[in-house]
Design a protein around this motif. Structure first.
Motif, PDB file in Angstrom:
ATOM      1  N   ASP A  50       0.813  -1.214   0.000  1.00 53.85           N
ATOM      2  CA  ASP A  50       0.000   0.000   0.000  1.00 53.85           C
ATOM      3  C   ASP A  50       0.847   1.263   0.000  1.00 53.85           C
ATOM      4  OD1 ASP A  50      -2.281  -1.550   0.026  1.00 53.85           O
ATOM      5  OD2 ASP A  50      -2.458  -1.521   2.219  1.00 53.85           O
ATOM      6  N   GLN A  51       2.043   1.185   0.575  1.00 53.31           N
ATOM      7  CA  GLN A  51       2.954   2.325   0.612  1.00 53.31           C
ATOM      8  C   GLN A  51       4.196   2.011  -0.221  1.00 53.31           C
ATOM      9  OE1 GLN A  51       2.428   5.309   2.129  1.00 53.31           O
ATOM     10  NE2 GLN A  51       0.383   4.600   2.710  1.00 53.31           N
ATOM     11  N   PRO A  52       4.738   3.006  -0.924  1.00 54.55           N
ATOM     12  CA  PRO A  52       5.963   2.755  -1.686  1.00 54.55           C
ATOM     13  C   PRO A  52       7.145   2.478  -0.759  1.00 54.55           C
ATOM     14  CG  PRO A  52       5.436   5.088  -1.696  1.00 54.55           C
ATOM     15  CD  PRO A  52       4.265   4.391  -1.075  1.00 54.55           C
ATOM     16  N   GLU A  53       8.119   1.779  -1.268  1.00 49.60           N
ATOM     17  CA  GLU A  53       9.306   1.461  -0.485  1.00 49.60           C
ATOM     18  C   GLU A  53      10.291   2.625  -0.509  1.00 49.60           C
ATOM     19  OE1 GLU A  53       9.331  -1.035   1.327  1.00 49.60           O
ATOM     20  OE2 GLU A  53       7.876  -2.403   0.429  1.00 49.60           O
ATOM     21  N   ASP A  54      11.065   2.743   0.559  1.00 45.27           N
ATOM     22  CA  ASP A  54      12.105   3.760   0.633  1.00 45.27           C
ATOM     23  C   ASP A  54      13.252   3.371  -0.293  1.00 45.27           C
ATOM     24  OD1 ASP A  54      13.059   6.148   2.567  1.00 45.27           O
ATOM     25  OD2 ASP A  54      14.771   4.879   2.056  1.00 45.27           O
ATOM     26  N   PRO A  55      13.919   4.340  -0.938  1.00 46.67           N
ATOM     27  CA  PRO A  55      15.036   3.998  -1.826  1.00 46.67           C
ATOM     28  C   PRO A  55      16.171   3.243  -1.133  1.00 46.67           C
ATOM     29  CG  PRO A  55      14.343   6.259  -2.194  1.00 46.67           C
ATOM     30  CD  PRO A  55      13.608   5.778  -0.978  1.00 46.67           C
ATOM     31  N   ASP A  56      16.281   3.386   0.192  1.00 44.38           N
ATOM     32  CA  ASP A  56      17.349   2.706   0.927  1.00 44.38           C
ATOM     33  C   ASP A  56      16.956   1.304   1.385  1.00 44.38           C
ATOM     34  OD1 ASP A  56      19.059   4.873   0.684  1.00 44.38           O
ATOM     35  OD2 ASP A  56      18.292   5.832   2.501  1.00 44.38           O
ATOM     36  N   ALA A  57      15.735   0.868   1.106  1.00 38.95           N
ATOM     37  CA  ALA A  57      15.340  -0.496   1.468  1.00 38.95           C
ATOM     38  C   ALA A  57      16.205  -1.497   0.712  1.00 38.95           C
ATOM     39  CB  ALA A  57      13.864  -0.715   1.160  1.00 38.95           C
ATOM     40  N   GLN A  58      16.508  -2.611   1.373  1.00 37.91           N
ATOM     41  CA  GLN A  58      17.318  -3.666   0.760  1.00 37.91           C
ATOM     42  C   GLN A  58      16.453  -4.907   0.541  1.00 37.91           C
ATOM     43  OE1 GLN A  58      21.317  -4.152   2.751  1.00 37.91           O
ATOM     44  NE2 GLN A  58      20.439  -2.670   4.176  1.00 37.91           N
ATOM     45  N   VAL A  59      16.648  -5.577  -0.581  1.00 42.25           N
ATOM     46  CA  VAL A  59      15.882  -6.788  -0.871  1.00 42.25           C
ATOM     47  C   VAL A  59      16.832  -7.939  -1.164  1.00 42.25           C
ATOM     48  CG1 VAL A  59      13.846  -5.558  -1.698  1.00 42.25           C
ATOM     49  CG2 VAL A  59      15.654  -6.176  -3.320  1.00 42.25           C
ATOM     50  N   LEU A  60      16.375  -9.150  -0.842  1.00 41.43           N
ATOM     51  CA  LEU A  60      17.177 -10.362  -1.030  1.00 41.43           C
ATOM     52  C   LEU A  60      16.237 -11.519  -1.351  1.00 41.43           C
ATOM     53  CD1 LEU A  60      20.335 -10.980  -0.423  1.00 41.43           C
ATOM     54  CD2 LEU A  60      19.429 -12.230   1.530  1.00 41.43           C
ATOM     55  N   PRO A  61      16.454 -12.228  -2.463  1.00 40.88           N
ATOM     56  CA  PRO A  61      15.576 -13.358  -2.794  1.00 40.88           C
ATOM     57  C   PRO A  61      15.962 -14.613  -2.027  1.00 40.88           C
ATOM     58  CG  PRO A  61      17.263 -13.132  -4.475  1.00 40.88           C
ATOM     59  CD  PRO A  61      17.494 -12.018  -3.490  1.00 40.88           C
ATOM     60  N   LEU A  62      14.971 -15.434  -1.686  1.00 41.83           N
ATOM     61  CA  LEU A  62      15.199 -16.743  -1.081  1.00 41.83           C
ATOM     62  C   LEU A  62      14.888 -17.830  -2.102  1.00 41.83           C
ATOM     63  CD1 LEU A  62      13.671 -16.248   2.486  1.00 41.83           C
ATOM     64  CD2 LEU A  62      16.013 -15.810   1.705  1.00 41.83           C
ATOM     65  N   ALA A  63      15.360 -19.032  -1.817  1.00 38.14           N
ATOM     66  CA  ALA A  63      15.224 -20.126  -2.786  1.00 38.14           C
ATOM     67  C   ALA A  63      13.790 -20.600  -2.958  1.00 38.14           C
ATOM     68  CB  ALA A  63      16.118 -21.302  -2.369  1.00 38.14           C
ATOM     69  N   ASP A  64      12.880 -20.246  -2.033  1.00 36.54           N
ATOM     70  CA  ASP A  64      11.481 -20.649  -2.178  1.00 36.54           C
ATOM     71  C   ASP A  64      10.651 -19.603  -2.926  1.00 36.54           C
ATOM     72  OD1 ASP A  64      11.227 -18.620  -0.323  1.00 36.54           O
ATOM     73  OD2 ASP A  64      10.436 -19.891   1.283  1.00 36.54           O
ATOM     74  N   GLY A  65      11.298 -18.560  -3.412  1.00 35.95           N
ATOM     75  CA  GLY A  65      10.600 -17.545  -4.191  1.00 35.95           C
ATOM     76  C   GLY A  65      10.142 -16.348  -3.395  1.00 35.95           C
ATOM     77  N   ARG A  66      10.243 -16.384  -2.072  1.00 38.10           N
ATOM     78  CA  ARG A  66       9.904 -15.202  -1.288  1.00 38.10           C
ATOM     79  C   ARG A  66      11.060 -14.210  -1.320  1.00 38.10           C
ATOM     80  NH1 ARG A  66       7.903 -17.637   4.380  1.00 38.10           N
ATOM     81  NH2 ARG A  66       9.874 -18.785   4.108  1.00 38.10           N
ATOM     82  N   VAL A  67      10.750 -12.949  -1.026  1.00 38.12           N
ATOM     83  CA  VAL A  67      11.750 -11.880  -1.067  1.00 38.12           C
ATOM     84  C   VAL A  67      11.839 -11.229   0.303  1.00 38.12           C
ATOM     85  CG1 VAL A  67      12.352  -9.641  -2.073  1.00 38.12           C
ATOM     86  CG2 VAL A  67      11.430 -11.457  -3.535  1.00 38.12           C
ATOM     87  N   LEU A  68      13.030 -11.235   0.872  1.00 43.78           N
ATOM     88  CA  LEU A  68      13.272 -10.556   2.137  1.00 43.78           C
ATOM     89  C   LEU A  68      13.463  -9.074   1.873  1.00 43.78           C
ATOM     90  CD1 LEU A  68      14.051 -10.700   5.233  1.00 43.78           C
ATOM     91  CD2 LEU A  68      16.415 -10.830   4.428  1.00 43.78           C
TER      92      LEU A  68
END
Length: 371
Positions: free
Chosen positions: A60-78
Protein backbone atom coordinates in the motif's frame (compact mmCIF):
# COMPACT_ATOMS: atom_id res chain seq x y z
CA UNK A 1 27.57 -20.68 -8.37
CA UNK A 2 26.90 -16.96 -8.42
CA UNK A 3 27.90 -14.58 -5.73
CA UNK A 4 25.76 -11.61 -4.96
CA UNK A 5 26.93 -8.63 -6.99
CA UNK A 6 28.56 -6.16 -4.61
CA UNK A 7 28.93 -2.41 -4.89
CA UNK A 8 31.80 -1.38 -2.61
CA UNK A 9 31.97 2.10 -1.14
CA UNK A 10 33.95 4.52 -3.29
CA UNK A 11 36.91 4.62 -0.90
CA UNK A 12 36.93 0.84 -0.45
CA UNK A 13 36.57 1.13 3.33
CA UNK A 14 32.82 1.31 3.97
CA UNK A 15 30.65 -1.74 4.43
CA UNK A 16 29.88 -3.47 1.17
CA UNK A 17 26.24 -3.61 0.17
CA UNK A 18 24.31 -5.89 -2.15
CA UNK A 19 23.54 -4.38 -5.54
CA UNK A 20 19.96 -3.50 -6.45
CA UNK A 21 19.66 -6.78 -8.38
CA UNK A 22 20.54 -9.87 -6.36
CA UNK A 23 20.43 -13.51 -7.51
CA UNK A 24 20.00 -16.56 -5.27
CA UNK A 25 22.98 -18.87 -4.93
CA UNK A 26 21.28 -21.52 -7.11
CA UNK A 27 20.39 -18.98 -9.80
CA UNK A 28 16.64 -19.66 -9.64
CA UNK A 29 15.35 -16.29 -8.41
CA UNK A 30 16.41 -12.68 -8.24
CA UNK A 31 15.04 -9.52 -6.67
CA UNK A 32 15.39 -5.77 -6.98
CA UNK A 33 13.70 -2.48 -6.14
CA UNK A 34 12.10 -0.90 -9.17
CA UNK A 35 9.41 1.59 -10.12
CA UNK A 36 9.06 5.17 -11.31
CA UNK A 37 10.23 8.15 -9.27
CA UNK A 38 9.35 7.66 -5.62
CA UNK A 39 6.85 4.87 -6.35
CA UNK A 40 9.28 2.05 -5.62
CA UNK A 41 8.38 -1.59 -4.97
CA UNK A 42 10.12 -4.94 -4.76
CA UNK A 43 10.17 -7.14 -7.84
CA UNK A 44 10.97 -10.85 -8.05
CA UNK A 45 12.43 -12.45 -11.15
CA UNK A 46 12.14 -16.17 -11.92
CA UNK A 47 15.22 -17.28 -13.87
CA UNK A 48 15.11 -21.09 -13.96
CA UNK A 49 12.09 -21.61 -16.21
CA UNK A 50 11.81 -21.74 -20.02
CA UNK A 51 11.50 -17.94 -20.10
CA UNK A 52 12.38 -15.41 -17.38
CA UNK A 53 9.50 -13.47 -15.91
CA UNK A 54 9.06 -10.81 -13.25
CA UNK A 55 6.40 -10.52 -10.55
CA UNK A 56 5.83 -7.09 -8.94
CA UNK A 57 5.41 -7.11 -5.16
CA UNK A 58 3.94 -3.69 -4.32
CA UNK A 59 2.32 -2.83 -1.00
CA UNK A 60 0.00 0.00 0.00
CA UNK A 61 2.95 2.33 0.61
CA UNK A 62 5.96 2.76 -1.69
CA UNK A 63 9.31 1.46 -0.48
CA UNK A 64 12.10 3.76 0.63
CA UNK A 65 15.04 4.00 -1.83
CA UNK A 66 17.35 2.71 0.93
CA UNK A 67 15.34 -0.50 1.47
CA UNK A 68 17.32 -3.67 0.76
CA UNK A 69 15.88 -6.79 -0.87
CA UNK A 70 17.18 -10.36 -1.03
CA UNK A 71 15.58 -13.36 -2.79
CA UNK A 72 15.20 -16.74 -1.08
CA UNK A 73 15.22 -20.13 -2.79
CA UNK A 74 11.48 -20.65 -2.18
CA UNK A 75 10.60 -17.55 -4.19
CA UNK A 76 9.90 -15.20 -1.29
CA UNK A 77 11.75 -11.88 -1.07
CA UNK A 78 13.27 -10.56 2.14
CA UNK A 79 13.03 -6.79 2.58
CA UNK A 80 14.92 -4.71 5.14
CA UNK A 81 13.58 -1.24 6.00
CA UNK A 82 14.75 1.45 8.40
CA UNK A 83 12.07 2.84 10.73
CA UNK A 84 13.63 5.45 13.05
CA UNK A 85 16.15 3.55 15.23
CA UNK A 86 14.88 0.14 14.16
CA UNK A 87 15.59 -2.06 11.16
CA UNK A 88 12.58 -4.19 10.29
CA UNK A 89 12.54 -7.42 8.28
CA UNK A 90 9.67 -8.97 6.33
CA UNK A 91 9.12 -11.60 3.65
CA UNK A 92 7.13 -10.61 0.57
CA UNK A 93 5.37 -13.07 -1.70
CA UNK A 94 2.63 -13.01 -4.36
CA UNK A 95 -0.82 -14.11 -3.25
CA UNK A 96 -3.49 -13.79 -5.90
CA UNK A 97 -3.60 -10.22 -7.18
CA UNK A 98 -1.99 -8.84 -3.99
CA UNK A 99 1.31 -9.02 -2.16
CA UNK A 100 1.53 -11.00 1.06
CA UNK A 101 3.84 -9.83 3.84
CA UNK A 102 5.17 -11.91 6.74
CA UNK A 103 6.77 -9.78 9.45
CA UNK A 104 9.91 -11.37 10.93
CA UNK A 105 10.88 -8.81 13.56
CA UNK A 106 13.25 -5.91 14.04
CA UNK A 107 16.72 -5.02 15.27
CA UNK A 108 17.27 -1.95 17.42
CA UNK A 109 20.32 -0.26 15.95
CA UNK A 110 21.44 3.26 15.17
CA UNK A 111 24.01 1.76 12.80
CA UNK A 112 23.09 0.38 9.41
CA UNK A 113 22.76 -3.35 8.82
CA UNK A 114 23.82 -4.54 5.38
CA UNK A 115 22.30 -7.69 3.93
CA UNK A 116 24.99 -10.21 3.01
CA UNK A 117 24.88 -12.16 -0.27
CA UNK A 118 22.26 -14.96 -0.38
CA UNK A 119 23.20 -17.98 1.72
CA UNK A 120 23.97 -21.14 -0.28
CA UNK A 121 21.30 -23.03 1.68
CA UNK A 122 18.65 -20.74 0.18
CA UNK A 123 16.60 -20.48 3.38
CA UNK A 124 18.64 -18.27 5.70
CA UNK A 125 19.57 -14.62 5.30
CA UNK A 126 22.26 -12.74 7.18
CA UNK A 127 23.12 -9.10 7.79
CA UNK A 128 26.28 -7.35 8.95
CA UNK A 129 26.57 -4.30 11.22
CA UNK A 130 30.00 -2.66 11.28
CA UNK A 131 31.06 -0.73 14.36
CA UNK A 132 34.32 1.10 15.09
CA UNK A 133 35.88 -1.92 16.83
CA UNK A 134 33.63 -4.93 16.14
CA UNK A 135 31.37 -6.33 13.45
CA UNK A 136 28.09 -8.04 14.34
CA UNK A 137 26.55 -10.78 12.21
CA UNK A 138 22.78 -11.27 12.41
CA UNK A 139 20.57 -14.10 11.22
CA UNK A 140 17.57 -12.11 9.97
CA UNK A 141 15.57 -14.84 8.18
CA UNK A 142 15.42 -18.58 8.67
CA UNK A 143 15.78 -18.60 12.44
CA UNK A 144 13.26 -19.86 14.97
CA UNK A 145 12.68 -16.64 16.92
CA UNK A 146 13.10 -13.74 14.51
CA UNK A 147 16.34 -11.79 14.00
CA UNK A 148 19.15 -12.94 16.29
CA UNK A 149 22.80 -12.01 16.63
CA UNK A 150 24.90 -15.06 15.80
CA UNK A 151 28.46 -13.73 15.92
CA UNK A 152 30.59 -10.78 16.91
CA UNK A 153 33.90 -10.41 15.08
CA UNK A 154 36.69 -8.20 16.38
CA UNK A 155 37.61 -5.47 13.91
CA UNK A 156 35.84 -3.62 11.10
CA UNK A 157 34.73 -5.98 8.32
CA UNK A 158 33.66 -5.57 4.71
CA UNK A 159 32.82 -7.96 1.89
CA UNK A 160 31.07 -11.24 2.53
CA UNK A 161 31.73 -14.40 0.48
CA UNK A 162 30.39 -17.89 1.20
CA UNK A 163 33.02 -20.65 1.24
CA UNK A 164 30.77 -23.74 1.27
CA UNK A 165 27.36 -24.90 0.07
CA UNK A 166 25.76 -25.19 3.52
CA UNK A 167 25.95 -21.56 4.65
CA UNK A 168 28.30 -22.32 7.53
CA UNK A 169 31.61 -20.75 6.48
CA UNK A 170 31.63 -17.04 5.64
CA UNK A 171 34.66 -15.05 4.50
CA UNK A 172 34.98 -11.41 5.58
CA UNK A 173 37.66 -8.81 4.86
CA UNK A 174 38.78 -7.58 8.28
CA UNK A 175 40.86 -4.64 9.43
CA UNK A 176 42.21 -4.71 13.00
CA UNK A 177 43.06 -1.27 14.42
CA UNK A 178 45.06 0.51 11.70
CA UNK A 179 46.55 -2.65 10.24
CA UNK A 180 46.14 -4.09 6.75
CA UNK A 181 42.96 -5.75 5.53
CA UNK A 182 43.07 -9.56 5.68
CA UNK A 183 40.36 -12.02 4.64
CA UNK A 184 39.28 -14.30 7.48
CA UNK A 185 36.87 -17.24 7.68
CA UNK A 186 34.01 -17.10 10.19
CA UNK A 187 32.40 -20.36 11.33
CA UNK A 188 28.75 -19.57 12.02
CA UNK A 189 28.16 -22.96 13.67
CA UNK A 190 30.91 -22.38 16.23
CA UNK A 191 29.82 -19.02 17.57
CA UNK A 192 31.64 -17.00 14.95
CA UNK A 193 35.05 -18.62 15.42
CA UNK A 194 37.55 -16.74 13.24
CA UNK A 195 40.52 -18.28 11.42
CA UNK A 196 42.98 -16.67 8.98
CA UNK A 197 42.19 -17.16 5.32
CA UNK A 198 44.48 -14.92 3.26
CA UNK A 199 47.89 -13.44 4.02
CA UNK A 200 50.11 -12.93 1.00
CA UNK A 201 52.55 -10.65 2.81
CA UNK A 202 52.32 -9.22 6.30
CA UNK A 203 51.77 -5.66 5.05
CA UNK A 204 49.50 -6.25 2.05
CA UNK A 205 45.74 -5.69 1.89
CA UNK A 206 44.33 -9.10 0.86
CA UNK A 207 40.60 -9.28 0.10
CA UNK A 208 38.48 -12.20 -1.07
CA UNK A 209 36.20 -11.16 -3.95
CA UNK A 210 34.59 -14.46 -5.04
CA UNK A 211 34.85 -18.15 -4.19
CA UNK A 212 33.53 -21.33 -5.77
CA UNK A 213 32.88 -24.24 -3.42
CA UNK A 214 32.96 -26.92 -6.14
CA UNK A 215 36.40 -26.20 -7.57
CA UNK A 216 37.96 -24.17 -4.76
CA UNK A 217 38.74 -21.29 -7.12
CA UNK A 218 39.26 -17.94 -5.35
CA UNK A 219 39.30 -14.48 -6.90
CA UNK A 220 41.48 -12.21 -4.79
CA UNK A 221 42.19 -8.49 -4.66
CA UNK A 222 45.60 -7.62 -3.22
CA UNK A 223 48.23 -4.92 -3.37
CA UNK A 224 51.05 -7.39 -2.62
CA UNK A 225 52.49 -7.21 -6.18
CA UNK A 226 52.14 -3.40 -6.34
CA UNK A 227 51.88 -1.72 -2.90
CA UNK A 228 49.15 0.87 -2.86
CA UNK A 229 47.43 -0.51 -5.96
CA UNK A 230 45.03 -3.44 -5.77
CA UNK A 231 45.44 -6.12 -8.41
CA UNK A 232 43.18 -9.02 -9.31
CA UNK A 233 44.56 -12.50 -8.75
CA UNK A 234 43.46 -16.08 -8.28
CA UNK A 235 44.26 -18.97 -5.97
CA UNK A 236 42.84 -22.27 -4.81
CA UNK A 237 41.23 -22.77 -1.43
CA UNK A 238 43.20 -25.36 0.49
CA UNK A 239 46.22 -25.27 -1.82
CA UNK A 240 49.79 -24.29 -0.93
CA UNK A 241 50.43 -23.14 -4.50
CA UNK A 242 51.13 -19.40 -4.85
CA UNK A 243 48.52 -16.82 -5.66
CA UNK A 244 48.77 -15.73 -9.30
CA UNK A 245 48.26 -12.22 -10.65
CA UNK A 246 48.00 -12.53 -14.46
CA UNK A 247 48.91 -9.42 -16.41
CA UNK A 248 45.91 -9.99 -18.66
CA UNK A 249 43.64 -9.09 -15.74
CA UNK A 250 45.24 -5.63 -15.47
CA UNK A 251 44.61 -3.83 -18.76
CA UNK A 252 45.64 -0.19 -18.80
CA UNK A 253 43.00 2.34 -17.73
CA UNK A 254 40.40 -0.39 -17.16
CA UNK A 255 38.86 -1.56 -13.91
CA UNK A 256 38.18 -5.31 -13.83
CA UNK A 257 35.69 -6.71 -11.30
CA UNK A 258 34.73 -10.42 -11.11
CA UNK A 259 31.05 -11.08 -10.46
CA UNK A 260 30.30 -14.76 -11.16
CA UNK A 261 32.13 -18.12 -11.27
CA UNK A 262 31.11 -21.24 -13.19
CA UNK A 263 29.89 -24.02 -10.84
CA UNK A 264 30.18 -27.76 -11.23
CA UNK A 265 33.91 -27.95 -12.00
CA UNK A 266 34.69 -30.21 -9.04
CA UNK A 267 38.39 -29.95 -8.10
CA UNK A 268 39.11 -28.31 -11.49
CA UNK A 269 39.73 -24.64 -10.59
CA UNK A 270 41.72 -23.91 -13.74
CA UNK A 271 38.73 -24.96 -15.87
CA UNK A 272 36.29 -22.55 -14.17
CA UNK A 273 35.02 -19.64 -16.23
CA UNK A 274 34.87 -16.27 -14.49
CA UNK A 275 32.64 -13.37 -15.53
CA UNK A 276 34.28 -9.94 -15.34
CA UNK A 277 32.78 -6.50 -15.44
CA UNK A 278 35.20 -4.25 -17.31
CA UNK A 279 34.87 -0.48 -16.87
CA UNK A 280 36.76 2.26 -18.69
CA UNK A 281 36.11 5.74 -20.01
CA UNK A 282 34.28 4.30 -23.02
CA UNK A 283 31.77 2.46 -20.81
CA UNK A 284 31.27 -1.04 -19.43
CA UNK A 285 31.48 -4.43 -21.10
CA UNK A 286 31.82 -8.14 -20.28
CA UNK A 287 34.98 -10.20 -19.93
CA UNK A 288 34.98 -14.02 -19.78
CA UNK A 289 38.16 -15.65 -18.48
CA UNK A 290 39.54 -18.92 -17.14
CA UNK A 291 42.83 -19.32 -15.24
CA UNK A 292 44.35 -21.01 -18.31
CA UNK A 293 43.40 -18.14 -20.66
CA UNK A 294 45.95 -15.86 -22.30
CA UNK A 295 43.46 -13.02 -22.02
CA UNK A 296 39.76 -12.49 -21.28
CA UNK A 297 37.31 -12.83 -24.13
CA UNK A 298 35.60 -9.44 -24.32
CA UNK A 299 32.05 -8.89 -25.55
CA UNK A 300 29.53 -6.08 -25.42
CA UNK A 301 27.05 -6.18 -22.55
CA UNK A 302 23.40 -6.53 -23.58
CA UNK A 303 21.42 -3.30 -23.67
CA UNK A 304 19.85 -2.70 -20.28
CA UNK A 305 22.21 -5.09 -18.47
CA UNK A 306 21.68 -4.96 -14.71
CA UNK A 307 25.36 -4.30 -14.19
CA UNK A 308 27.31 -6.62 -11.94
CA UNK A 309 24.64 -9.35 -12.04
CA UNK A 310 24.86 -12.71 -13.77
CA UNK A 311 24.99 -16.46 -13.28
CA UNK A 312 26.87 -19.30 -14.95
CA UNK A 313 25.38 -22.64 -15.88
CA UNK A 314 27.57 -25.69 -15.10
CA UNK A 315 27.90 -26.19 -18.88
CA UNK A 316 29.61 -22.82 -19.29
CA UNK A 317 26.90 -20.42 -20.44
CA UNK A 318 26.85 -16.99 -18.83
CA UNK A 319 23.31 -15.67 -18.30
CA UNK A 320 23.00 -11.89 -17.90
CA UNK A 321 19.74 -10.26 -16.76
CA UNK A 322 18.66 -7.08 -18.52
CA UNK A 323 15.67 -4.76 -18.60
CA UNK A 324 14.65 -2.36 -21.37
CA UNK A 325 11.44 -0.59 -22.31
CA UNK A 326 10.78 -3.25 -24.94
CA UNK A 327 11.87 -6.17 -22.74
CA UNK A 328 11.33 -5.39 -19.05
CA UNK A 329 12.55 -8.86 -18.00
CA UNK A 330 15.17 -10.53 -20.18
CA UNK A 331 18.22 -12.79 -19.92
CA UNK A 332 21.03 -12.83 -22.50
CA UNK A 333 23.13 -16.01 -22.90
CA UNK A 334 26.85 -15.91 -23.73
CA UNK A 335 29.23 -18.82 -24.29
CA UNK A 336 32.98 -18.69 -23.65
CA UNK A 337 35.24 -19.25 -26.69
CA UNK A 338 38.22 -21.61 -26.10
CA UNK A 339 41.68 -20.13 -25.72
CA UNK A 340 45.23 -21.41 -25.32
CA UNK A 341 46.93 -21.20 -21.91
CA UNK A 342 49.55 -18.65 -20.92
CA UNK A 343 51.80 -18.67 -17.82
CA UNK A 344 51.23 -15.92 -15.26
CA UNK A 345 53.48 -14.12 -12.73
CA UNK A 346 53.06 -15.29 -9.16
CA UNK A 347 53.42 -14.13 -5.58
CA UNK A 348 54.25 -16.70 -2.89
CA UNK A 349 51.71 -16.69 -0.05
CA UNK A 350 52.85 -16.23 3.53
CA UNK A 351 50.02 -18.50 4.62
CA UNK A 352 48.36 -21.29 2.62
CA UNK A 353 44.83 -20.58 1.48
CA UNK A 354 42.83 -23.14 3.49
CA UNK A 355 39.99 -25.17 1.95
CA UNK A 356 37.57 -27.98 2.56
CA UNK A 357 37.97 -28.03 6.30
CA UNK A 358 35.86 -26.48 9.04
CA UNK A 359 37.04 -24.58 10.89
CA UNK A 360 39.54 -23.39 8.30
CA UNK A 361 43.17 -23.12 9.32
CA UNK A 362 46.53 -22.39 7.78
CA UNK A 363 50.21 -22.58 8.51
CA UNK A 364 53.03 -20.11 7.96
CA UNK A 365 55.37 -20.29 5.02
CA UNK A 366 58.25 -18.02 4.00
CA UNK A 367 57.37 -14.64 2.55
CA UNK A 368 58.84 -13.82 -0.83
CA UNK A 369 58.63 -10.80 -3.08
CA UNK A 370 56.52 -10.66 -6.22
CA UNK A 371 58.25 -12.28 -9.14
Amino acid sequence: MTACAIEAAADGEGAARPSKFTITANGAYAARLTGSGDALYAERWTLDGPEPYAVPLPLDQPEDPDAQVLPLADGRVLICRRVAERLTFSLLYPTGPRTGELTLGAVESAAELTLLPPSPDGTCAYAMAVGPDTTELWLVAGGAFGPERVAEVKGACTGGVWLDRTGRMLALDRRLDDGPVKAVAVDLERGGEVTPLLQITEESDDRLLLADADSGLLLIGSDAPSPGRERLGWGVLGSTRPVRFPECLHPADTRVTPFAVQPGQVLLPESCSVALRMDAGAGSWIGMWTPTSKRPAQVAAPAGWLEGAGVWTPEGTLRLPYATAATPCGVAALDVPPEAPEPAPVVEPCRPVPLQQAPLSGGKSPVTKAR
